[in-house]
Each structure stands twice: as structure tokens, then as C-alpha cells.
Scaffold this motif. Sequence first.
Motif, PDB file in Angstrom:
ATOM      1  N   LYS A  58       0.748  -1.268   0.055  1.00 15.22           N
ATOM      2  CA  LYS A  58       0.252  -0.067   0.001  1.00 15.22           C
ATOM      3  C   LYS A  58       0.917   1.175   0.160  1.00 15.22           C
ATOM      4  O   LYS A  58       1.736   1.319   0.876  1.00 15.22           O
ATOM      5  CB  LYS A  58      -0.873   0.029   1.302  1.00 15.22           C
ATOM      6  CG  LYS A  58      -1.860   1.257   1.201  1.00 15.22           C
ATOM      7  CD  LYS A  58      -2.933   1.047   2.234  1.00 15.22           C
ATOM      8  CE  LYS A  58      -2.192   0.889   3.815  1.00 15.22           C
ATOM      9  NZ  LYS A  58      -3.483   0.825   4.964  1.00 15.22           N
ATOM     10  N   LEU A  59       0.796   2.105  -1.161  1.00 15.79           N
ATOM     11  CA  LEU A  59       1.577   3.279  -1.101  1.00 15.79           C
ATOM     12  C   LEU A  59       0.792   4.391  -1.908  1.00 15.79           C
ATOM     13  O   LEU A  59      -0.209   4.185  -2.451  1.00 15.79           O
ATOM     14  CB  LEU A  59       2.787   3.000  -2.286  1.00 15.79           C
ATOM     15  CG  LEU A  59       3.786   1.851  -1.819  1.00 15.79           C
ATOM     16  CD1 LEU A  59       4.793   1.586  -3.042  1.00 15.79           C
ATOM     17  CD2 LEU A  59       4.589   2.103  -0.813  1.00 15.79           C
ATOM     18  N   LYS A  60       1.390   5.516  -1.627  1.00 11.77           N
ATOM     19  CA  LYS A  60       0.797   6.852  -2.280  1.00 11.77           C
ATOM     20  C   LYS A  60       1.014   6.839  -3.808  1.00 11.77           C
ATOM     21  O   LYS A  60       0.300   7.463  -4.696  1.00 11.77           O
ATOM     22  CB  LYS A  60       1.238   7.988  -1.722  1.00 11.77           C
ATOM     23  CG  LYS A  60       2.855   8.330  -1.772  1.00 11.77           C
ATOM     24  CD  LYS A  60       2.927   9.903  -1.253  1.00 11.77           C
ATOM     25  CE  LYS A  60       4.454  10.041  -1.467  1.00 11.77           C
ATOM     26  NZ  LYS A  60       4.816  11.553  -0.879  1.00 11.77           N
ATOM     27  N   PRO A  64       4.801   1.032  -8.410  1.00 15.32           N
ATOM     28  CA  PRO A  64       5.173  -0.187  -7.740  1.00 15.32           C
ATOM     29  C   PRO A  64       3.916  -0.998  -7.342  1.00 15.32           C
ATOM     30  O   PRO A  64       4.001  -2.301  -7.415  1.00 15.32           O
ATOM     31  CB  PRO A  64       5.884   0.063  -6.220  1.00 15.32           C
ATOM     32  CG  PRO A  64       6.283   1.595  -6.763  1.00 15.32           C
ATOM     33  CD  PRO A  64       5.109   2.222  -7.401  1.00 15.32           C
ATOM     34  N   VAL A  65       3.077  -0.554  -7.090  1.00  8.69           N
ATOM     35  CA  VAL A  65       1.645  -1.275  -6.341  1.00  8.69           C
ATOM     36  C   VAL A  65       1.138  -2.141  -7.797  1.00  8.69           C
ATOM     37  O   VAL A  65       0.738  -3.313  -7.857  1.00  8.69           O
ATOM     38  CB  VAL A  65       0.669  -0.484  -5.866  1.00  8.69           C
ATOM     39  CG1 VAL A  65      -0.549  -1.481  -5.346  1.00  8.69           C
ATOM     40  CG2 VAL A  65       1.359   0.414  -4.561  1.00  8.69           C
ATOM     41  N   GLU A  97      -3.841   6.603  -1.332  1.00  4.87           N
ATOM     42  CA  GLU A  97      -3.024   5.064  -1.376  1.00  4.87           C
ATOM     43  C   GLU A  97      -3.630   4.255  -2.665  1.00  4.87           C
ATOM     44  O   GLU A  97      -4.836   4.313  -2.659  1.00  4.87           O
ATOM     45  CB  GLU A  97      -3.300   4.794  -0.079  1.00  4.87           C
ATOM     46  CG  GLU A  97      -2.532   5.416   0.874  1.00  4.87           C
ATOM     47  CD  GLU A  97      -2.692   4.816   2.195  1.00  4.87           C
ATOM     48  OE1 GLU A  97      -1.652   4.897   3.141  1.00  4.87           O
ATOM     49  OE2 GLU A  97      -3.657   4.167   2.602  1.00  4.87           O
ATOM     50  N   TYR A  98      -2.857   3.516  -3.009  1.00  2.00           N
ATOM     51  CA  TYR A  98      -2.963   2.484  -3.984  1.00  2.00           C
ATOM     52  C   TYR A  98      -2.522   1.188  -3.334  1.00  2.00           C
ATOM     53  O   TYR A  98      -1.598   1.114  -2.488  1.00  2.00           O
ATOM     54  CB  TYR A  98      -2.303   2.465  -5.267  1.00  2.00           C
ATOM     55  CG  TYR A  98      -2.630   3.598  -6.143  1.00  2.00           C
ATOM     56  CD1 TYR A  98      -3.659   3.446  -7.095  1.00  2.00           C
ATOM     57  CD2 TYR A  98      -2.012   4.773  -6.092  1.00  2.00           C
ATOM     58  CE1 TYR A  98      -4.089   4.607  -8.147  1.00  2.00           C
ATOM     59  CE2 TYR A  98      -2.302   5.841  -6.754  1.00  2.00           C
ATOM     60  CZ  TYR A  98      -3.442   5.555  -7.974  1.00  2.00           C
ATOM     61  OH  TYR A  98      -3.856   6.759  -8.617  1.00  2.00           O
ATOM     62  N   GLY A 158      11.147   2.761  -0.623  1.00  2.00           N
ATOM     63  CA  GLY A 158      10.323   2.668   0.220  1.00  2.00           C
ATOM     64  C   GLY A 158      10.462   3.305   1.666  1.00  2.00           C
ATOM     65  O   GLY A 158       9.846   4.088   2.010  1.00  2.00           O
ATOM     66  N   ASP A 159      11.885   3.416   1.974  1.00  2.00           N
ATOM     67  CA  ASP A 159      12.134   4.427   3.176  1.00  2.00           C
ATOM     68  C   ASP A 159      13.376   5.302   3.112  1.00  2.00           C
ATOM     69  O   ASP A 159      13.919   5.845   4.086  1.00  2.00           O
ATOM     70  CB  ASP A 159      12.693   3.227   4.474  1.00  2.00           C
ATOM     71  CG  ASP A 159      11.385   2.606   5.245  1.00  2.00           C
ATOM     72  OD1 ASP A 159      10.247   3.135   4.915  1.00  2.00           O
ATOM     73  OD2 ASP A 159      11.661   1.680   6.019  1.00  2.00           O
TER      74      ASP A 159
END
Length: 257
Positions: A58-60, A64-65, A97-98, A158-159
Motif C-alpha cells: 500500500k503506497l501513495k 510499484p503497487v 493510497e494504492y 520505500g524508506d
Amino acid sequence: MAVIKEGNLIKTKKELKEFVDLKLQSIDDLEWCKWAGWMDTDGTLFYKNKTEKRVSLKLKDRQPVELLSNLFETSLIYLEHKTTTPEPYRYEYIAKEYITNLNGQRAVAIAKNIYPYLLNQEKKERAIAVLGYAPESKKLDDWTKQEFVQYLATAFEGDGSVNKSKTGKKSGRFLIDLRMKSSNVEYLSTIKYLFDKHFGVCCTLTEHSTYQTKKGIKTKYDIYFPSRIKEFFHLLVEPNVMTLDRKKNQILEYLNQ
């Protein structure tokens, strides 16, 4: 809201098993390194009982999703909801988010194949819960440079953060600063070990800040990847390594100036 819906051709457990087995034949170890990096940072591995196993991303950022959704032919969902930033800032905002969910046999398949490349102990324990056993991890000294770069590219997406600073008012040139932050110092120490080993440098791992949580005071740590290691930067932007153009393009802009 479903942006892309999961196909309805698979109806039985047998058909799903055949689909997953066929899909696994087309995925190599570097691809698993890529998804291990995402799962170690922003992924979720969930186990409730034998029939409720899930691996999610789950990402904005959609890119990648959607890649993971396409890989296992699962639904891509877009959500908006109220949320609060982590400590110490704590301000409320609308998150956009996706998300894609791999359930059942799909979840087991990805958990099993990324497990050898997971470096975050917490995520390894969650993968074990999904699988019901602990596969063998890849020994750190057996990682190839290519595997590590493939992993680190997505873990950084990611980070990690990319920051630019100008070298002068007139030149138009800029310096670039790549960092990863985490409260898990053991995890960052493992990344530092692999980076130092494969690129022959000693990158910097420092204490960044402390913040208050409901469980007490936590410390956030910071690892810096030196911009003088041009080989690393060039490897990051090779085809099929990074999955997020938003960050990749900033590195390309730095290399091409």
C-alpha cells in the motif's frame, strides 16, 4: 475503488495452484530481491488462520503497487482516508493510497520466495507466520552485488529520501544526498554491512532523532550513501531495477548534469 479488477477466470483451488505454479516459473531471483526490498519497508504480511493469509503493498505511488498487481494478476485499489503522521509530528491529513492484496496461495508463494532475501527480522517473523515454517535465509556473504542492488533499490524507494542542494548560484549544478531512515538499527546495520562489502566503502550510520510513542521513547537512525560512489548510482538507474520514477528521475538528473 477498484482501478484494476482481478480476473475471474480462476475459479477453483486447482486452477489457482496451476496459475501460481506457472507464474513462479517466470520469476527469477532478482525479481524476488525486488519484492523483498518493498516488503521489508512498506509491505504487510498478515496471518490470522489457515484460510486468512495475505501479503499487501500500500503506497501513495501507483507504479510499484501496479507492478505487483500485474505480476500476480490481483486487483489494484485506490483509497482515500483520514490518517495521522507518525511521531513526533502527529498532524492529520487525507491519505491517498494504492493497494494490492495477495491472498491465500498467492500470499504463500510470494512469502516463500522473498523469504531468503528479507533482511528485516520483524518481516521475516511475519513471513514465517504466513508460511507456517521458516525457509532458509540467504547468507549475507553469499549475496551478489546485483542481488543487493536490486533489493536496496526498492528498500530505498520505500524508506529512502533524495535531497538536492545547489553547488553555486550560477552553475546550475547540484549535489545529491541519498539516505534511508529507520528506528530498526539492526536492519540498517545489515544494509550498511552489505553496502560496505560490495562497494568497498564505509558508509555512515548515525542516530538521527528521538521521538515519543505510546510504548516509550524511540530513536530513528540514518544511513547515508555517498554520492562519490558513482557505480552504485549508475546501477540504481539501470532498466528494471528501480520501480519508482519519482525517485529514479532525480538520480538520473544528477548523473546527467
